[in-house]
Design a protein around this motif. Structure first.
Motif, PDB file in Angstrom:
ATOM      1  N   SER A   1      -2.425  45.303  17.660  1.00 54.52           N
ATOM      2  CA  SER A   1      -2.676  46.606  17.039  1.00 54.52           C
ATOM      3  C   SER A   1      -1.338  47.305  16.792  1.00 54.52           C
ATOM      4  CB  SER A   1      -3.583  47.458  17.928  1.00 54.52           C
ATOM      5  OG  SER A   1      -2.999  47.605  19.210  1.00 54.52           O
ATOM      6  N   PRO A   2      -0.758  47.073  15.615  1.00 56.70           N
ATOM      7  CA  PRO A   2       0.560  47.637  15.327  1.00 56.70           C
ATOM      8  C   PRO A   2       0.502  49.147  15.101  1.00 56.70           C
ATOM      9  CG  PRO A   2      -0.288  46.538  13.397  1.00 56.70           C
ATOM     10  CD  PRO A   2      -1.260  46.280  14.511  1.00 56.70           C
ATOM     11  N   THR A   3       1.641  49.795  15.304  1.00 55.05           N
ATOM     12  CA  THR A   3       1.745  51.231  15.051  1.00 55.05           C
ATOM     13  C   THR A   3       1.708  51.468  13.542  1.00 55.05           C
ATOM     14  OG1 THR A   3       4.152  51.127  14.969  1.00 55.05           O
ATOM     15  CG2 THR A   3       3.143  51.612  17.116  1.00 55.05           C
ATOM     16  N   PRO A   4       1.392  52.697  13.133  1.00 50.84           N
ATOM     17  CA  PRO A   4       1.411  52.996  11.694  1.00 50.84           C
ATOM     18  C   PRO A   4       2.782  52.750  11.057  1.00 50.84           C
ATOM     19  CG  PRO A   4       0.210  54.705  12.869  1.00 50.84           C
ATOM     20  CD  PRO A   4       0.818  53.806  13.913  1.00 50.84           C
ATOM     21  N   LEU A   5       3.864  53.004  11.806  1.00 46.35           N
ATOM     22  CA  LEU A   5       5.199  52.746  11.279  1.00 46.35           C
ATOM     23  C   LEU A   5       5.397  51.267  11.005  1.00 46.35           C
ATOM     24  CD1 LEU A   5       8.065  53.633  10.521  1.00 46.35           C
ATOM     25  CD2 LEU A   5       8.672  53.398  12.937  1.00 46.35           C
ATOM     26  N   LEU A   6       4.950  50.415  11.891  1.00 46.96           N
ATOM     27  CA  LEU A   6       5.097  48.977  11.697  1.00 46.96           C
ATOM     28  C   LEU A   6       4.270  48.502  10.504  1.00 46.96           C
ATOM     29  CD1 LEU A   6       6.415  46.395  12.630  1.00 46.96           C
ATOM     30  CD2 LEU A   6       4.613  46.138  14.327  1.00 46.96           C
ATOM     31  N   LYS A   7       3.077  49.059  10.326  1.00 47.25           N
ATOM     32  CA  LYS A   7       2.261  48.703   9.163  1.00 47.25           C
ATOM     33  C   LYS A   7       2.940  49.157   7.874  1.00 47.25           C
ATOM     34  CE  LYS A   7      -2.252  48.398   9.314  1.00 47.25           C
ATOM     35  NZ  LYS A   7      -3.670  48.739   9.374  1.00 47.25           N
ATOM     36  N   LYS A   8       3.554  50.339   7.913  1.00 49.70           N
ATOM     37  CA  LYS A   8       4.267  50.862   6.733  1.00 49.70           C
ATOM     38  C   LYS A   8       5.456  49.957   6.402  1.00 49.70           C
ATOM     39  CE  LYS A   8       5.670  54.225   3.850  1.00 49.70           C
ATOM     40  NZ  LYS A   8       6.480  53.511   2.894  1.00 49.70           N
ATOM     41  N   ILE A   9       6.160  49.491   7.421  1.00 47.36           N
ATOM     42  CA  ILE A   9       7.275  48.572   7.203  1.00 47.36           C
ATOM     43  C   ILE A   9       6.773  47.285   6.552  1.00 47.36           C
ATOM     44  CG2 ILE A   9       8.962  47.115   8.390  1.00 47.36           C
ATOM     45  CD1 ILE A   9       9.312  49.437  10.400  1.00 47.36           C
ATOM     46  N   LEU A  10       5.635  46.778   7.018  1.00 45.34           N
ATOM     47  CA  LEU A  10       5.066  45.557   6.444  1.00 45.34           C
ATOM     48  C   LEU A  10       4.684  45.768   4.982  1.00 45.34           C
ATOM     49  CD1 LEU A  10       4.147  42.646   6.750  1.00 45.34           C
ATOM     50  CD2 LEU A  10       2.015  43.483   7.721  1.00 45.34           C
ATOM     51  N   VAL A  11       4.113  46.925   4.673  1.00 40.38           N
ATOM     52  CA  VAL A  11       3.755  47.229   3.283  1.00 40.38           C
ATOM     53  C   VAL A  11       5.016  47.287   2.422  1.00 40.38           C
ATOM     54  CG1 VAL A  11       2.836  49.035   1.771  1.00 40.38           C
ATOM     55  CG2 VAL A  11       1.578  48.382   3.815  1.00 40.38           C
TER      56      VAL A  11
END
Length: 134
Positions: free
Chosen positions: A53-63
């Motif tokens: 369950s990644p943090t929103p920041l990590l998901k944003k980095i992936l995007v």
């Protein structure tokens, strides 16, 4: 980990279609998008292990990195894209050293005391008298 809806929050559907349509079919090519996502995941995993369950920041980095990879495949990488990749790389370095969280945890024990709703606690001391301070 991310979906096309996550990508569409950052770019338009027309741009996603143009970036993924390497065969000029005028439709979204999911295989190209999945390949770009896997390239971005590989880049991230060179710094950290991706959590469940990644943090929103990590998901944003992936995007951001997925969009960068899609633009790179089309030869459309701008200076802004390069700067954003460097910024995201700096975040990943902070995550790898433990200065930024990578996983959302639900067992938070932080709480606010019910009796005090103030920013400063004065410990019930007597007030200072200002009489005669002229």
């Amino acid at each position: 980990m991310i979906t096309n809806e996550d990508l569409l929050k950052e770019i338009s559907s027309d741009e996603l279609t143009q970036l993924s349509d390497l065969n000029a079919n005028n439709e979204i090519d999911q295989e190209v998008i999945d390949d770009a996502i896997n390239d971005a995941i590989s880049f991230i995993e060179s710094f950290i292990v991706l959590p469940e369950s990644p943090t929103p920041l990590l998901k944003k980095i992936l995007v951001d990195l997925t969009i960068y990879e899609l633009r790179r495949k089309n030869g459309l990488v701008s200076d802004e894209d390069k700067e954003l990749k460097k910024e995201n790389e700096a975040y990943l370095i902070k995550m790898s050293t433990g200065r930024l969280k990578v996983e959302v945890t639900n067992n938070s024990t932080a709480s606010v005391p019910a009796e005090n709703n103030f920013a400063f606690i004065h410990h019930r001391r007597k007030k200072v008298r200002f009489e005669g301070f002229r």
